[in-house]
Design a protein around this motif. Structure first.
Motif, PDB file in Angstrom:
ATOM      1  N   GLY A 120       0.824  -1.204   0.000  1.00  0.00           N
ATOM      2  CA  GLY A 120       0.000   0.000   0.000  1.00  0.00           C
ATOM      3  C   GLY A 120       0.858   1.254   0.000  1.00  0.00           C
ATOM      4  O   GLY A 120       1.998   1.243   0.469  1.00  0.00           O
TER       5      GLY A 120
ATOM      6  N   GLU B 289      -3.477  -1.641   1.126  1.00  0.00           N
ATOM      7  CA  GLU B 289      -4.314  -1.826  -0.055  1.00  0.00           C
ATOM      8  C   GLU B 289      -4.441  -3.294  -0.454  1.00  0.00           C
ATOM      9  O   GLU B 289      -5.494  -3.720  -0.940  1.00  0.00           O
TER      10      GLU B 289
ATOM     11  N   ASP C  71      -7.188  -8.029  -2.246  1.00  0.00           N
ATOM     12  CA  ASP C  71      -7.431  -6.639  -1.860  1.00  0.00           C
ATOM     13  C   ASP C  71      -7.801  -6.579  -0.381  1.00  0.00           C
ATOM     14  O   ASP C  71      -8.617  -7.382   0.090  1.00  0.00           O
TER      15      ASP C  71
ATOM     16  N   GLN D  77      -7.993  -3.565   3.062  1.00  0.00           N
ATOM     17  CA  GLN D  77      -7.697  -2.290   3.703  1.00  0.00           C
ATOM     18  C   GLN D  77      -7.563  -2.424   5.212  1.00  0.00           C
ATOM     19  O   GLN D  77      -7.108  -1.499   5.872  1.00  0.00           O
TER      20      GLN D  77
END
Length: 558
Positions: free
Chosen positions: A441, A446, A462, A464
């Motif tokens: 990220g 990310e 993916d 977060q």
């Protein structure tokens, strides 16, 4: 009473460069509204803006602003336009002469003017008060919101902003979060004279702005005790987890002058738990924050001092006293010490994790960050109870929760009741024999690279949000050379000091160490920092109480 207290802090502000007119307006306002509202007057647009900024920082509400149109340097319309940026909810009145009515009408579109008054406004009972009454009623019925005393302005992916929020939340300090990218956050930054390059900005209940405050400064400014009231105590408890809080409660309740020293926030790892369901006496479970708050209040009720954001860096023997040194060079002394320093979560060593810590990668921070995870995919590393509790808590709002477990299943280290709950949760998935190989990220997490330990395949996903609960490391390095520890850093005590039946080499007393006593007489250990401890909340609290009993025995024989 609450409404009256709120009104007492609510402001009506008037600004006019003519001192006589300014005093007259303020006089008429106080006569009618002085008991319910605070009347503030200024004699220039700039001084009025400064007053509005200070009110904003303190969290005071501004109901109505009356501004004269003809003022030098900054006319009334220009002033109201800038005032809207600070207190957009305040009602706005322009004081004008008859010749300026066209400008006042134009101001209705420029600054969303609520009313304009022609000077003079005598008698106020006919020309001033009815207008103010209507505007105040409209303001009271609007959706204004008094904000909590402490305000934090920061960025979602700012590590320091995350740390400050965590510190305040775990110390039970009410606060309100404002993103620096949102209008109210920008208003607070402007009121504090900041451009948002240094975050977070913390605004204290008194309206003092703190830019990137460290924990000791923040603790002192939000009302947490950081300084001991004495130089000598009967008992110093180091660490504010369940063991330390238990020791503080029992020590103070039994008459020992007790001080508890915590480097971050009381509660320890247990304080971060969303729900503890296997603690005696709470059949419906209790959150770590609730349990911590009750224990802290209980300790204070019995007279124990609780110091927050104070890091202990040394322990020395000085005759009959035990000297505890702080990182700032100061020290306190006591007859006895209980080490309840607990443990910290081990850090993931995968590439990228260190750089993204508090920017998507979190260690035991599920409670504070949970609201931001709504509707998103969350990953959790760990297979013990803390990971399971976090998974259950986050699954209430997250789109999906994936537990990454190094072992073949959860049974090795997680309680059976939690495993059942996880198996029944439709949006929780368990991936056994899977580890995080790397975190990716730019400024925030990310993506993750996950690796299957059996097949060796890697997968890029993916992500977060990654919460890590992977074992514990004792916080005992500062005891090196004073207190004996095992090869992993856990503190040795009682029978572990005498495996061959003989006391430690430097033991000077004619009795063996008590059960929780270290190789330093009068220094005891309780909870997770002790070698071979049970690593459960109930056992930690019990050891805290037992350590106090042994402190009494030690003091009686000293």
């Amino acid at each position: 009473m609450a409404q009256a207290a709120e009104s007492a802090r609510t402001v009506i502000l008037t600004v006019d460069d003519d001192p006589g007119v300014s005093r007259a307006v303020a006089r008429d306002l106080r006569r009618r509204y002085g008991e319910s509202y605070r009347i503030v007057r200024a004699e220039s647009g700039e001084s009025a803006l400064q007053a509005l900024r200070e009110l904003k920082l303190r969290g005071d509400l501004v109901a109505v602003i009356l501004a004269d149109y003809r003022m030098p340097q900054m006319n009334g319309i220009e002033f109201l336009e800038r005032a809207m940026d600070i207190h957009p909810g305040a009602r706005r009145i322009l004081l004008t002469a008859y010749a300026d009515t066209s400008a006042a009408i134009d101001a209705i579109n420029v600054v969303d003017l609520d009313h304009y008054l022609l000077k003079p406004w005598d008698p106020p009972e006919e020309k001033l008060y009815p207008v103010l009454d209507d505007l105040l009623e409209a303001w009271r019925s609007s959706e204004y919101r008094p904000v909590p005393a402490t305000k934090v302005v920061g960025h979602r992916w700012s590590a320091r902003s995350s740390d400050v929020r965590e510190f305040l939340a775990r110390n039970q300090v009410p606060y309100r979060w404002y993103s620096a990218d949102e209008p109210e956050g920008r208003r607070l930054l402007a009121a504090a004279g900041q451009d948002g390059q240094r975050l977070p900005l913390v605004i204290t209940p008194e309206g003092t702005p703190l830019v990137e405050p460290d924990a000791p400064e923040l603790a002192a400014r939000v009302g947490l005790a950081t300084t001991p009231t004495a130089d000598f105590y009967d008992l110093v408890v180091i660490g504010g987890g369940p063991a330390g809080l238990g020791a503080a409660v029992y020590g103070a309740s039994e008459g020992l002058r007790t001080v508890l020293v915590e480097r971050s926030a009381t509660g320890g790892q247990a304080g971060q738990s969303s729900r503890i369901e296997n603690y005696l006496g709470f059949p419906d479970g209790v959150s770590g924050a609730q349990l911590t708050d009750r224990a802290r209040r209980q300790a204070a009720k019995f007279g124990a001092e609780v110091l927050t954001a104070r890091e202990v860096t040394g322990l020395e023997v000085s005759g009959a006293a035990r000297l505890v040194r702080f990182s700032d060079g100061s020290a306190i002394a006591a007859h006895s010490v209980i080490l309840a320093t607990g443990v910290s979560y081990r850090q993931l060593q995968a590439p990228g994790c260190a750089e993204l810590t508090s920017c998507g990668v979190f260690y035991g921070s599920a409670l504070t960050e949970a609201p931001s995870c709504q509707g998103q995919d969350v990953y959790i590393v760990g297979g013990a109870n803390s990971a399971g509790q976090a998974a259950m808590y986050l699954s209430k709002g997250a789109k999906s929760v994936t537990l990454l477990v190094r072992g073949a299943d959860l049974s090795a280290s997680m309680s059976h009741y939690l495993i059942q709950q996880i198996n029944e949760a439709p949006n929780i998935r368990v991936r056994p024999r899977t580890v995080v190989e790397a975190a990716h990220g730019d400024g925030h997490l990310e993506q993750l690279t996950l690796r299957d330990l059996d097949g060796g395949e890697s997968e890029l996903v993916d992500a977060q949000w990654l919460f890590v609960f992977i074992g514990a490391a004792p916080l005992t390095d500062w005891l090196d050379g004073t207190v004996l520890r095992d090869s992993s850093g856990f503190i040795l005590a009682g029978p572990d000091l005498t495996p061959d039946g003989r006391p430690p080499a430097d033991w000077e007393l004619d009795r063996p160490p008590y059960h929780l006593e270290t190789n330093v007489p009068g220094v005891f250990v309780a909870g997770d920092a002790r070698a071979e401890s049970a690593k459960r909340v109930a056992s930690a609290v019990g050891e805290g109480a037992m350590a106090v009993m042994l402190v009494h025995r030690y003091l009686e024989q000293s």
